[in-house]
Design a protein around this motif. Sequence first.
Motif, short mmCIF file in Angstrom:
data_model
loop_
_atom_site.label_atom_id
_atom_site.label_comp_id
_atom_site.label_asym_id
_atom_site.label_seq_id
_atom_site.Cartn_x
_atom_site.Cartn_y
_atom_site.Cartn_z
N THR A 202 0.83 -1.20 0.00
CA THR A 202 0.00 0.00 0.00
C THR A 202 0.87 1.26 0.00
O THR A 202 0.56 2.25 -0.68
CB THR A 202 -0.93 0.00 1.22
OG1 THR A 202 -1.73 -1.18 1.20
CG2 THR A 202 -1.84 1.24 1.21
N LEU A 203 1.95 1.23 0.76
CA LEU A 203 2.85 2.38 0.79
C LEU A 203 3.47 2.64 -0.58
O LEU A 203 3.61 3.79 -1.00
CB LEU A 203 3.95 2.15 1.83
CG LEU A 203 3.56 2.33 3.29
CD1 LEU A 203 4.70 1.90 4.20
CD2 LEU A 203 3.18 3.77 3.57
N SER A 205 2.15 1.89 -3.44
CA SER A 205 1.08 2.44 -4.28
C SER A 205 0.86 3.92 -3.96
O SER A 205 0.62 4.74 -4.85
CB SER A 205 -0.22 1.66 -4.07
OG SER A 205 -0.06 0.31 -4.46
N HIS A 206 0.97 4.24 -2.68
CA HIS A 206 0.84 5.64 -2.27
C HIS A 206 1.97 6.47 -2.87
O HIS A 206 1.74 7.58 -3.37
CB HIS A 206 0.87 5.73 -0.74
CG HIS A 206 1.01 7.12 -0.20
ND1 HIS A 206 0.07 8.10 -0.43
CD2 HIS A 206 2.00 7.69 0.53
CE1 HIS A 206 0.46 9.22 0.16
NE2 HIS A 206 1.63 9.01 0.74
N LEU A 211 -3.13 5.18 -5.53
CA LEU A 211 -4.23 4.88 -4.61
C LEU A 211 -5.48 5.68 -4.99
O LEU A 211 -5.39 6.79 -5.50
CB LEU A 211 -3.84 5.21 -3.17
CG LEU A 211 -2.82 4.27 -2.49
CD1 LEU A 211 -2.60 4.73 -1.06
CD2 LEU A 211 -3.28 2.84 -2.52
N LYS A 213 -7.62 6.91 -2.91
CA LYS A 213 -7.94 7.94 -1.92
C LYS A 213 -6.66 8.31 -1.17
O LYS A 213 -5.68 7.57 -1.18
CB LYS A 213 -9.00 7.43 -0.95
CG LYS A 213 -8.59 6.18 -0.18
CD LYS A 213 -9.71 5.73 0.75
CE LYS A 213 -9.29 4.47 1.52
NZ LYS A 213 -10.35 4.03 2.45
N PHE A 215 -3.80 8.65 1.47
CA PHE A 215 -3.33 7.62 2.39
C PHE A 215 -3.05 8.21 3.76
O PHE A 215 -2.46 9.28 3.89
CB PHE A 215 -2.04 6.99 1.85
CG PHE A 215 -1.44 5.97 2.78
CD1 PHE A 215 -1.98 4.70 2.87
CD2 PHE A 215 -0.36 6.29 3.57
CE1 PHE A 215 -1.44 3.77 3.74
CE2 PHE A 215 0.20 5.36 4.44
CZ PHE A 215 -0.35 4.09 4.53
N SER A 216 -3.50 7.52 4.78
CA SER A 216 -3.20 7.87 6.16
C SER A 216 -2.74 6.61 6.88
O SER A 216 -3.44 5.60 6.88
CB SER A 216 -4.43 8.45 6.86
OG SER A 216 -4.27 8.40 8.26
N TYR A 220 -5.35 3.68 7.89
CA TYR A 220 -5.10 2.40 7.24
C TYR A 220 -4.96 1.30 8.27
O TYR A 220 -5.55 0.21 8.14
CB TYR A 220 -3.84 2.48 6.39
CG TYR A 220 -3.40 1.14 5.82
CD1 TYR A 220 -3.99 0.64 4.67
CD2 TYR A 220 -2.43 0.38 6.46
CE1 TYR A 220 -3.60 -0.59 4.16
CE2 TYR A 220 -2.04 -0.85 5.95
CZ TYR A 220 -2.63 -1.34 4.80
OH TYR A 220 -2.25 -2.56 4.32
N TYR A 266 1.28 13.59 6.50
CA TYR A 266 1.47 12.43 5.64
C TYR A 266 1.75 11.14 6.38
O TYR A 266 1.53 10.05 5.84
CB TYR A 266 2.59 12.71 4.64
CG TYR A 266 2.22 13.75 3.61
CD1 TYR A 266 1.40 13.42 2.52
CD2 TYR A 266 2.65 15.06 3.73
CE1 TYR A 266 1.04 14.37 1.59
CE2 TYR A 266 2.29 16.02 2.80
CZ TYR A 266 1.49 15.67 1.73
OH TYR A 266 1.13 16.63 0.81
#
Length: 323
Positions: A202-203, A205-206, A211, A213, A215-216, A220, A266
Amino acid sequence: MERDFENDNVETLNFKSSSNDKAPAKLWVTASGKGGVGKTFVSSSLGITLSKLGHTVVIVDLDLSGANIHTVLGVNPSHMNIRHYFEGVKTLQDLVIPTQYSNLSYVQGFWDSWSPIDFTMDQIANLIPQIHALRADYVIVDLGAGALEAHLELFKAADEKFLVTSPEPTSIEKTYRFIEAFVCHSLKQDSTPDAYGNMLTTLRSHRQRTLGKPFSFRSYLKEQTGLNYDFFESLTSKPVRLIVNSCRYQNHSELGFGMKSVCNKYYDLSIDFAASIDFDNAVWQSVKGREHVLFAQPFTGLAGQFLTTCKQLIDPEELRAVV
């Protein structure tokens, strides 16, 4: 006059009592994402300032690629260094060497780089209690640059975590990368392998802006099973302390506030902007003269910046009373 402190009797140092009921030494760790930002200068300056405040201090040099605490302190390199601890020849306390400065000692780092060594996580796990057992009020560990796993583990274990950057863009970028690595390393031990792997995916992709939406980290983690996000709460009491070194202009001195805002936005991570340290040509001149600048010029603004930083951490009530 140059003096060789290696053969001085370490037992004559004014250390705290070695009785079993003494308080453990407090561990301060200085790290950086990039080399050349003045991390060793910051480590030595914190140590000298604490010693001037009447505390016993040991600086442990753990910079694998460029151990030079002894140079900054004006001490000749010792043949007895921390390699002997990792090889099981000496205890860490055996390797403590006095300096010309009252209450301040150090442990020589690896300066024989023709036979390099690396740390294992088991070695770091064993080292941490040995650091706390040293006969001192404070132990400052000067790490090498970069987010190596051993660096992150020591950083995580510290009572105070100092992350040093300079105003240069390359240093700022590497500082953010170190923070990201520290967050991931800290979350890893409280997550399942699958959950941790999914988080890294996920990171990425961020980072690639793919992503759907914003990212938090915190949101997450709350949405996932197999991940524990208590790490963020624990950092409220022991936050990362950002120090911006070699500030030449007003915008350099204010850089830490912007970086603090970025980390909060972030990474959902509250860091503390501990200090901005002015650029001063006297620093390198003092190293050349083998006398630390805080002793060569004890009443400068530079000395005052470190004094304020240390007093804010060890006795904030007294500092507020003075102000």
